[in-house]
Write a protein that holds these residues in place. Structure first.
Motif, PDB file in Angstrom:
ATOM      1  N   GLU A   1       0.847  -1.182   0.000  1.00  0.00           N
ATOM      2  CA  GLU A   1       0.000   0.000   0.000  1.00  0.00           C
ATOM      3  C   GLU A   1       0.885   1.235   0.000  1.00  0.00           C
ATOM      4  O   GLU A   1       1.769   1.376   0.832  1.00  0.00           O
ATOM      5  N   VAL A   2       0.662   2.120  -0.946  1.00  0.00           N
ATOM      6  CA  VAL A   2       1.488   3.309  -1.093  1.00  0.00           C
ATOM      7  C   VAL A   2       0.886   4.439  -0.261  1.00  0.00           C
ATOM      8  O   VAL A   2      -0.193   4.925  -0.561  1.00  0.00           O
ATOM      9  N   PRO A   3       1.563   4.896   0.818  1.00  0.00           N
ATOM     10  CA  PRO A   3       0.967   5.875   1.709  1.00  0.00           C
ATOM     11  C   PRO A   3       1.219   7.320   1.315  1.00  0.00           C
ATOM     12  O   PRO A   3       1.176   8.193   2.156  1.00  0.00           O
ATOM     13  N   ARG A   4       1.529   7.591   0.047  1.00  0.00           N
ATOM     14  CA  ARG A   4       1.811   8.950  -0.382  1.00  0.00           C
ATOM     15  C   ARG A   4       0.525   9.730  -0.579  1.00  0.00           C
ATOM     16  O   ARG A   4      -0.551   9.177  -0.686  1.00  0.00           O
ATOM     17  N   GLY A   5       0.663  11.026  -0.692  1.00  0.00           N
ATOM     18  CA  GLY A   5      -0.488  11.898  -0.880  1.00  0.00           C
ATOM     19  C   GLY A   5      -1.145  11.702  -2.228  1.00  0.00           C
ATOM     20  O   GLY A   5      -0.512  11.294  -3.201  1.00  0.00           O
ATOM     21  N   ALA A   6      -2.424  12.006  -2.307  1.00  0.00           N
ATOM     22  CA  ALA A   6      -3.171  11.863  -3.550  1.00  0.00           C
ATOM     23  C   ALA A   6      -2.595  12.766  -4.618  1.00  0.00           C
ATOM     24  O   ALA A   6      -2.244  13.916  -4.359  1.00  0.00           O
ATOM     25  N   GLY A   7      -2.482  12.226  -5.805  1.00  0.00           N
ATOM     26  CA  GLY A   7      -2.049  13.023  -6.940  1.00  0.00           C
ATOM     27  C   GLY A   7      -0.552  13.106  -7.125  1.00  0.00           C
ATOM     28  O   GLY A   7      -0.073  13.598  -8.144  1.00  0.00           O
ATOM     29  N   ALA A   8       0.239  12.621  -6.159  1.00  0.00           N
ATOM     30  CA  ALA A   8       1.695  12.711  -6.284  1.00  0.00           C
ATOM     31  C   ALA A   8       2.227  11.789  -7.371  1.00  0.00           C
ATOM     32  O   ALA A   8       3.229  12.085  -8.006  1.00  0.00           O
ATOM     33  N   PHE A   9       1.559  10.684  -7.564  1.00  0.00           N
ATOM     34  CA  PHE A   9       1.981   9.714  -8.567  1.00  0.00           C
ATOM     35  C   PHE A   9       0.791   9.440  -9.485  1.00  0.00           C
ATOM     36  O   PHE A   9      -0.319   9.242  -8.995  1.00  0.00           O
ATOM     37  N   PRO A  10       0.977   9.447 -10.787  1.00  0.00           N
ATOM     38  CA  PRO A  10      -0.170   9.347 -11.714  1.00  0.00           C
ATOM     39  C   PRO A  10      -0.756   7.942 -11.824  1.00  0.00           C
ATOM     40  O   PRO A  10      -0.811   7.357 -12.896  1.00  0.00           O
ATOM     41  N   TRP A  11      -1.200   7.377 -10.686  1.00  0.00           N
ATOM     42  CA  TRP A  11      -1.799   6.051 -10.716  1.00  0.00           C
ATOM     43  C   TRP A  11      -3.038   6.019 -11.595  1.00  0.00           C
ATOM     44  O   TRP A  11      -3.399   4.958 -12.114  1.00  0.00           O
ATOM     45  N   SER A  12      -3.703   7.137 -11.741  1.00  0.00           N
ATOM     46  CA  SER A  12      -4.933   7.150 -12.529  1.00  0.00           C
ATOM     47  C   SER A  12      -4.703   6.743 -13.975  1.00  0.00           C
ATOM     48  O   SER A  12      -5.618   6.327 -14.668  1.00  0.00           O
ATOM     49  N   ASN A  13      -3.447   6.860 -14.429  1.00  0.00           N
ATOM     50  CA  ASN A  13      -3.136   6.415 -15.787  1.00  0.00           C
ATOM     51  C   ASN A  13      -3.273   4.900 -15.912  1.00  0.00           C
ATOM     52  O   ASN A  13      -3.445   4.367 -17.003  1.00  0.00           O
ATOM     53  N   PHE A  14      -3.157   4.210 -14.779  1.00  0.00           N
ATOM     54  CA  PHE A  14      -3.141   2.747 -14.805  1.00  0.00           C
ATOM     55  C   PHE A  14      -4.312   2.155 -14.055  1.00  0.00           C
ATOM     56  O   PHE A  14      -4.608   0.979 -14.187  1.00  0.00           O
ATOM     57  N   GLY A  15      -4.992   2.941 -13.236  1.00  0.00           N
ATOM     58  CA  GLY A  15      -6.121   2.460 -12.454  1.00  0.00           C
ATOM     59  C   GLY A  15      -7.406   2.530 -13.253  1.00  0.00           C
ATOM     60  O   GLY A  15      -7.433   2.968 -14.400  1.00  0.00           O
ATOM     61  N   PHE A  16      -8.491   2.142 -12.600  1.00  0.00           N
ATOM     62  CA  PHE A  16      -9.760   2.038 -13.314  1.00  0.00           C
ATOM     63  C   PHE A  16     -10.894   2.574 -12.454  1.00  0.00           C
ATOM     64  O   PHE A  16     -11.963   2.007 -12.389  1.00  0.00           O
ATOM     65  N   GLY A  17     -10.619   3.686 -11.772  1.00  0.00           N
ATOM     66  CA  GLY A  17     -11.614   4.289 -10.906  1.00  0.00           C
ATOM     67  C   GLY A  17     -12.653   5.061 -11.709  1.00  0.00           C
ATOM     68  O   GLY A  17     -12.508   5.304 -12.898  1.00  0.00           O
ATOM     69  N   GLY A  18     -13.694   5.483 -11.011  1.00  0.00           N
ATOM     70  CA  GLY A  18     -14.737   6.262 -11.667  1.00  0.00           C
ATOM     71  C   GLY A  18     -15.920   5.391 -12.021  1.00  0.00           C
ATOM     72  O   GLY A  18     -15.770   4.346 -12.660  1.00  0.00           O
ATOM     73  N   THR A  19     -17.099   5.810 -11.602  1.00  0.00           N
ATOM     74  CA  THR A  19     -18.281   4.985 -11.807  1.00  0.00           C
ATOM     75  C   THR A  19     -18.592   4.775 -13.283  1.00  0.00           C
ATOM     76  O   THR A  19     -19.120   3.735 -13.666  1.00  0.00           O
ATOM     77  N   GLU A  20     -18.240   5.734 -14.116  1.00  0.00           N
ATOM     78  CA  GLU A  20     -18.561   5.603 -15.542  1.00  0.00           C
ATOM     79  C   GLU A  20     -17.740   4.511 -16.214  1.00  0.00           C
ATOM     80  O   GLU A  20     -18.083   4.046 -17.295  1.00  0.00           O
ATOM     81  N   ARG A  21     -16.656   4.084 -15.571  1.00  0.00           N
ATOM     82  CA  ARG A  21     -15.797   3.061 -16.165  1.00  0.00           C
ATOM     83  C   ARG A  21     -15.960   1.706 -15.487  1.00  0.00           C
ATOM     84  O   ARG A  21     -15.275   0.746 -15.849  1.00  0.00           O
ATOM     85  N   GLU A  22     -16.855   1.615 -14.524  1.00  0.00           N
ATOM     86  CA  GLU A  22     -16.968   0.376 -13.771  1.00  0.00           C
ATOM     87  C   GLU A  22     -17.440  -0.786 -14.641  1.00  0.00           C
ATOM     88  O   GLU A  22     -16.926  -1.908 -14.538  1.00  0.00           O
ATOM     89  N   ARG A  23     -18.415  -0.558 -15.492  1.00  0.00           N
ATOM     90  CA  ARG A  23     -18.906  -1.632 -16.359  1.00  0.00           C
ATOM     91  C   ARG A  23     -17.802  -2.091 -17.312  1.00  0.00           C
ATOM     92  O   ARG A  23     -17.615  -3.294 -17.527  1.00  0.00           O
TER      93      ARG A  23
END
Length: 226
Positions: free
Chosen positions: A89-111
């Motif tokens: 688990e990465v305990p760094r602050g939000a936005g410090a590392f661009p995980w969103s490029n590789f993650g799949f968050g957001g309700t519109e993308r859940e399906r």
């Protein structure tokens, strides 16, 4: 974004792992965390589902050379020389590392994510079944290759085997015996032309759990050299 996982830690491999090692690690991790390994009403199921999604996210990113290269570059910039020692688990602050490029968050993308997870696991699942003799690759009417269940597959889940049918005929009275046996045989006929993963999804949850547990035992035994 909230704390995210180091995808190499999620799969239990080193950042230098080969693509085959990543694939093998995904087989183990996906079987270990699959939600169907526990009853549908189990309190463990939400946590297992989250872990299973994370395992799929990790494999989706690391199994593709281009996505993996981009991820590695971003990960290296973020962790620096300490990348080998970071916690899962990465305990760094939000936005410090661009995980969103590789993650799949957001309700519109859940399906979209759920469909991708199913397709991804289904492909690997069929591969594992073929390796264990529970599926064969055959051509359908249009010449497309797909995996279909074997008798060994049905034997594992208790859907059909000589012993199972013998037990049914010997222990269930009259017409009911014929109906039950007919339903079992019908399940095999109905599966003709379907992919083995489609058949798996149509099984009762208890049978899916049994098959996953059987397959996991074989995969883990092979990994440990047993």
């Amino acid at each position: 974004m909230a704390d995210q996982a180091d995808y190499y830690k999620v799969l239990g491999v080193a950042p230098t792992a080969s693509q085959q090692q990543i694939r093998d690690a995904y087989k183990r991790a996906s079987l270990k965390t699959h939600p169907d390994r526990v009853p549908a009403d189990s309190p463990e199921r939400p946590a297992r589902t989250k872990k299973f999604q994370r395992v799929n996210d990790a494999y989706y990113t690391l199994s593709d050379p281009d996505r993996r290269r981009e991820y590695d570059n971003a990960r290296r910039d973020y962790f620096g020389d300490e990348s080998e020692d970071v916690e899962e688990e990465v305990p760094r602050g939000a936005g410090a590392f661009p995980w969103s490029n590789f993650g799949f968050g957001g309700t519109e993308r859940e399906r979209e994510r759920q469909e991708r997870d199913s397709e991804q696991f289904g492909s690997i699942f069929e591969e594992m079944l073929r390796e264990e003799g529970m599926a064969n690759e055959e051509s359908d009417a249009e010449g497309r290759r797909q995996s279909v269940p074997t008798k060994k597959f049905w034997s594992v889940v208790g859907a059909i085997s000589g012993g199972a049918l013998g037990f049914i005929v010997a222990n269930v009275p009259g017409a009911l015996a014929g109906a039950v046996a007919g339903n079992r045989l019908g399940a095999v006929r109905d599966a003709k032309g379907k992919s083995v993963y489609d058949v798996f999804l149509e099984l009762p949850q208890s049978d899916r759990a049994r098959l996953l547990s059987e397959l996991a035992a074989k995969v883990f035994q092979t990994t440990l050299g047993g």
